[in-house]
Write a protein that holds these residues in place. Sequence first.
Motif, PDB file in Angstrom:
ATOM      1  N   LEU A 108       0.834  -1.208   0.000  1.00 48.49           N
ATOM      2  CA  LEU A 108       0.000   0.000   0.000  1.00 48.49           C
ATOM      3  C   LEU A 108       0.866   1.254   0.000  1.00 48.49           C
ATOM      4  O   LEU A 108       0.585   2.216  -0.726  1.00 48.49           O
ATOM      5  CB  LEU A 108      -0.926  -0.006   1.207  1.00 48.49           C
ATOM      6  CG  LEU A 108      -1.895   1.178   1.317  1.00 48.49           C
ATOM      7  CD1 LEU A 108      -2.791   1.257   0.088  1.00 48.49           C
ATOM      8  CD2 LEU A 108      -2.739   1.064   2.588  1.00 48.49           C
ATOM      9  N   GLY A 109       1.939   1.247   0.802  1.00 46.89           N
ATOM     10  CA  GLY A 109       2.840   2.391   0.813  1.00 46.89           C
ATOM     11  C   GLY A 109       3.478   2.624  -0.543  1.00 46.89           C
ATOM     12  O   GLY A 109       3.564   3.768  -1.029  1.00 46.89           O
ATOM     13  N   ILE A 112       0.935   4.062  -2.985  1.00 48.08           N
ATOM     14  CA  ILE A 112       0.718   5.498  -2.784  1.00 48.08           C
ATOM     15  C   ILE A 112       1.831   6.295  -3.455  1.00 48.08           C
ATOM     16  O   ILE A 112       1.590   7.325  -4.098  1.00 48.08           O
ATOM     17  CB  ILE A 112       0.647   5.817  -1.276  1.00 48.08           C
ATOM     18  CG1 ILE A 112      -0.637   5.210  -0.679  1.00 48.08           C
ATOM     19  CG2 ILE A 112       0.693   7.319  -1.030  1.00 48.08           C
ATOM     20  CD1 ILE A 112      -0.714   5.310   0.821  1.00 48.08           C
ATOM     21  N   LEU A 116       0.376   8.432  -6.340  1.00 52.85           N
ATOM     22  CA  LEU A 116       0.219   9.799  -5.832  1.00 52.85           C
ATOM     23  C   LEU A 116       1.550  10.507  -5.598  1.00 52.85           C
ATOM     24  O   LEU A 116       1.573  11.644  -5.128  1.00 52.85           O
ATOM     25  CB  LEU A 116      -0.569   9.771  -4.512  1.00 52.85           C
ATOM     26  CG  LEU A 116      -1.944   9.092  -4.557  1.00 52.85           C
ATOM     27  CD1 LEU A 116      -2.569   9.073  -3.169  1.00 52.85           C
ATOM     28  CD2 LEU A 116      -2.866   9.808  -5.546  1.00 52.85           C
ATOM     29  N   LEU A 136       8.229   4.815   1.389  1.00 54.94           N
ATOM     30  CA  LEU A 136       6.824   4.635   1.755  1.00 54.94           C
ATOM     31  C   LEU A 136       6.471   3.158   1.915  1.00 54.94           C
ATOM     32  O   LEU A 136       5.624   2.810   2.737  1.00 54.94           O
ATOM     33  CB  LEU A 136       5.920   5.284   0.708  1.00 54.94           C
ATOM     34  CG  LEU A 136       5.857   6.811   0.726  1.00 54.94           C
ATOM     35  CD1 LEU A 136       4.793   7.327  -0.237  1.00 54.94           C
ATOM     36  CD2 LEU A 136       5.580   7.352   2.119  1.00 54.94           C
ATOM     37  N   GLY A 177      -7.373  -0.536  -0.160  1.00 63.25           N
ATOM     38  CA  GLY A 177      -6.612   0.645  -0.554  1.00 63.25           C
ATOM     39  C   GLY A 177      -5.914   0.453  -1.891  1.00 63.25           C
ATOM     40  O   GLY A 177      -5.892   1.356  -2.734  1.00 63.25           O
ATOM     41  N   LEU A 181      -6.345   2.537  -5.442  1.00 63.65           N
ATOM     42  CA  LEU A 181      -5.227   3.089  -6.205  1.00 63.65           C
ATOM     43  C   LEU A 181      -5.226   2.564  -7.637  1.00 63.65           C
ATOM     44  O   LEU A 181      -4.934   3.303  -8.579  1.00 63.65           O
ATOM     45  CB  LEU A 181      -3.904   2.753  -5.517  1.00 63.65           C
ATOM     46  CG  LEU A 181      -3.636   3.447  -4.181  1.00 63.65           C
ATOM     47  CD1 LEU A 181      -2.398   2.882  -3.515  1.00 63.65           C
ATOM     48  CD2 LEU A 181      -3.495   4.958  -4.376  1.00 63.65           C
TER      49      LEU A 181
END
Length: 348
Positions: A108-109, A112, A116, A136, A177, A181
Motif C-alpha cells: 500500500l505504501g 501510494i 500519488l 513509503l 486501498g 489506487l
Amino acid sequence: MRRSHQGALLLTGLAILLPVMVIVSIGVGAVPIPAGDILTILFDRLGLIHSDVSNQSALIVESIRLPRTLLGVIVGGALAVAGASMQGLFRNPLADPSIIGVSSGAALGAGIAIVLGGMLFANAPSLIQSYSISVLAFGGGVLTTWLVYKMGSGSNGTSVATMLLAGVAINALAGAGMGMLNYIADDTMLRNLTFWQMGSLGGATWELVMICATFLIPVMLILIRYGQVLNALLLGESEARHLGINVQKIKLTLIFLTALAVGVSVSVSGIIGFVGLVVPHLIRLAVGPDHRILLPASAMLGGILLLGADMVARTIVAPAELPIGIVTALMGAPFFLSLLWQQRKRIA
C-alpha cells in the motif's frame, strides 16, 4: 545419524552451495560469462591479480549482475529467516510474515508513492523522489505491524490469536486501498504498480545493496541468536516463562525484527511471496525443528532459492524478464497446498 550431525552437514553443504550459486547467477544472462572470467574479474577488483578480461564482461559483472545477485542473496535470506522466526513465534507451520500485514502494508505504501507520488513529492529533493517508493513501502510495513501489535496487546500481554485476526483485517484494508489506487491510476502507473507487486531484482544498484546489507544482515544475525529462545517457545509460553524467558519482551523483539526484515526487503524488491513459507519447511523436513540449525540454514537456502528463481525469471522468456514473484509463487503454491493437505489429513 543424529540430528546434530545432520544439521552440521546441511550447514556445510549450504555454505558451499551458496557461493557456487552466486557465481552461476553472475554468469547466466543474455551475455554468458564463464566462471573463470567472473573469478578473474572479482580477484582483479580486489587487487589480487591483474585481469585481461574484456571491458564489456567486467562492466556487466560489476554494474549489473553482481549487485543483483548480492541483493538476491540478502533479500532471500532475510525473507526466509523472518518466515522461520514467525513460524516459531506463532508455533504454526503455516505462518508467514505477510500474516501480520507487513507485505500488504508495504504494498500500500509503494502504491501510494507510485500513484500519488507526483503530487506528494512534487517539491521534494530529487534524492527523496528517487527513493519515495522504497521509503513509503518500508513505512507502510512498519505502520501495519505496529497497528497489529497494538491491537493484539493488552494488560495481560500479547495475544497471538488476536494479532492473527488483526492481521487478516489489516490485509483486507490494505487490499481495499490497493484496489482504490488501481482504480484511479493511469495506464503507466497501473503497469508500474502491477510489476512492483509481482516483485523483481531488476532495479538492483550498489546503493540498494549497501542499504539492504546495513539493515538486513544485522537483523538476520540477531534473529539467528534467538534460536534457543524459539526452541523454548515451541514448548508453550508457560513453559518458556518457567525457564526464565521474558515472553512478552521476546514477542515484541521478534515482531519488530521480522517487520524490519520484511519491510526493507519488500521496499527494494517488491512483493516476493512464499520464500518465507517454503524455505523453513524444507530445512525442517531435513533436520527437524531446532531453530539453532533452522535459522542459519534458512538464511542460506533463502538466498539460494531466490537466486535460482531469479535465474529462471531472467532466462525463461529472454530477452524479456519474468517478474520473480511469479516464479516463487509457481514454486511455492504447490508446496503450500501440500502442507494444507497434510494438515487436513491430521485433522481427519
